[in-house]
Each structure stands twice: as structure tokens, then as C-alpha cells.
Design a protein around this motif. Structure first.
Motif, short mmCIF file in Angstrom:
data_model
loop_
_atom_site.label_atom_id
_atom_site.label_comp_id
_atom_site.label_asym_id
_atom_site.label_seq_id
_atom_site.Cartn_x
_atom_site.Cartn_y
_atom_site.Cartn_z
N THR A 186 0.81 -1.22 0.00
CA THR A 186 0.00 0.00 0.00
C THR A 186 0.84 1.27 0.00
OG1 THR A 186 -0.14 -0.01 2.41
CG2 THR A 186 -1.94 -1.11 1.19
N ASP A 187 2.15 1.10 0.14
CA ASP A 187 3.07 2.23 0.21
C ASP A 187 2.73 3.16 1.38
OD1 ASP A 187 5.37 3.57 -0.64
OD2 ASP A 187 4.22 4.97 -1.88
N LYS A 195 3.22 1.29 10.94
CA LYS A 195 2.64 1.89 12.16
C LYS A 195 1.34 2.63 11.84
CE LYS A 195 5.88 2.76 15.75
NZ LYS A 195 6.56 3.76 16.55
N SER A 196 1.32 3.31 10.71
CA SER A 196 0.11 4.03 10.31
C SER A 196 -1.04 3.05 10.03
CB SER A 196 0.36 4.87 9.06
OG SER A 196 1.28 5.89 9.34
N LEU A 197 -0.71 1.94 9.39
CA LEU A 197 -1.72 0.93 9.11
C LEU A 197 -2.27 0.34 10.41
CD1 LEU A 197 0.05 -0.73 6.10
CD2 LEU A 197 -2.16 0.46 6.02
N HIS A 198 -1.39 0.09 11.37
CA HIS A 198 -1.83 -0.41 12.67
C HIS A 198 -2.81 0.58 13.31
CE1 HIS A 198 0.29 -4.12 13.68
NE2 HIS A 198 1.32 -3.66 12.98
N PHE A 219 -8.18 -2.68 1.09
CA PHE A 219 -9.07 -3.67 0.49
C PHE A 219 -8.45 -4.25 -0.78
CE2 PHE A 219 -12.59 -2.21 3.17
CZ PHE A 219 -13.26 -3.40 3.39
N LYS A 220 -7.82 -3.42 -1.59
CA LYS A 220 -7.20 -3.89 -2.84
C LYS A 220 -6.10 -4.92 -2.54
CE LYS A 220 -4.77 -2.37 -6.96
NZ LYS A 220 -4.21 -1.22 -7.69
N ALA A 221 -5.26 -4.62 -1.56
CA ALA A 221 -4.18 -5.54 -1.21
C ALA A 221 -4.74 -6.87 -0.70
CB ALA A 221 -3.27 -4.91 -0.16
N GLY A 242 -8.67 7.07 5.89
CA GLY A 242 -9.32 7.80 4.81
C GLY A 242 -9.78 6.83 3.73
N MET A 243 -10.62 7.30 2.84
CA MET A 243 -11.15 6.43 1.79
C MET A 243 -10.05 5.89 0.88
SD MET A 243 -14.26 5.88 2.35
CE MET A 243 -14.80 5.16 0.82
N ASP A 244 -9.07 6.71 0.54
CA ASP A 244 -7.97 6.25 -0.32
C ASP A 244 -7.19 5.14 0.37
OD1 ASP A 244 -8.72 8.09 -2.21
OD2 ASP A 244 -7.10 9.50 -1.75
N ASN A 245 -6.90 5.32 1.65
CA ASN A 245 -6.16 4.30 2.40
C ASN A 245 -6.98 3.02 2.55
OD1 ASN A 245 -4.06 6.09 2.69
ND2 ASN A 245 -4.72 6.79 4.70
N LEU A 246 -8.25 3.17 2.82
CA LEU A 246 -9.12 2.02 2.97
C LEU A 246 -9.22 1.25 1.65
CD1 LEU A 246 -10.88 0.63 5.04
CD2 LEU A 246 -12.76 2.09 4.33
N ALA A 247 -9.33 1.98 0.55
CA ALA A 247 -9.38 1.33 -0.76
C ALA A 247 -8.09 0.55 -1.02
CB ALA A 247 -9.60 2.37 -1.85
#
Length: 107
Positions: free
Chosen positions: A62-63, A67-70, A88-90, A80-85
């Protein structure tokens, strides 16, 4: 007294041996988000990430920093929606599944 397994260990073991269960968890997370229940959706996603690709691999795919993902997938996270997308894509790619949204009329 009988020994019991930790819930997360049980879920992780089942995800690793049952691809349909893993796909169902991804579907459940998407359904929860779309139905306005983000906190349980994040918990399902967190368990699914831990049981499949792990946060370090997710960070690479996801680049985004691990820590941010955690934090995003914590009980009080706010992805945010971009991060969530991207998350989900990964996961969809790892599980080799697609998601289809269907709307139903509610009385």
C-alpha cells in the motif's frame, strides 16, 4: 479445566486453512463499513491482515508505513477512503477475490 485457544489464533488458523472463510471475512468487513459500522469493520480487517499478509507486507503493497496501518485498523482508527481502498485492494489481491456491491431496498 479445559485449555482454550485465543480468539485471534482461532480466526487466524481458520483463515489460513479455509480460503472461503477468509473471503467471507473480507465481505463482512466491506458490509460493515457500508452499513455504517466502521469500528467492527476495522477489527475484522485487522484480524484478516494479521492472518494473511501481515502488516509489514501490507505496508509495502500500500506504500504506507506499518505503524500508520496499525493505527488505521485500531479500535479508534480513522482510515481515509484512499487508504481504505488500498487496504481492500491488497487483501483482495492476496485472497484472489473480488467484491460486488448489491443494493437492496429496505422497508
Amino acid at each position: 479445566m479445559a485449555l482454550t485457544r485465543d480468539f485471534k489464533q482461532t480466526v487466524g488458523a481458520r483463515v489460513r486453512r479455509d480460503p472461503k472463510f477468509a473471503a467471507a471475512l473480507l465481505d463482512e468487513a466491506a458490509t460493515l463499513f457500508l452499513n455504517g459500522e466502521p469500528a467492527p469493520a476495522r477489527m475484522v480487517l485487522r484480524d484478516l491482515v494479521n492472518a494473511t499478509i501481515g502488516f509489514e507486507t501490507l505496508a509495502v503493497r500500500t506504500d504506507m508505513p506499518s505503524k500508520s496501518l496499525h493505527r488505521m485498523l485500531s479500535a479508534h482508527g480513522n482510515p481515509g477512503m484512499d487508504n481504505l481502498a488500498a487496504i481492500f485492494k491488497a487483501l483482495r489481491k492476496r485472497l484472489r477475490v473480488g467484491l460486488t456491491v448489491q443494493t437492496v431496498r429496505v422497508a
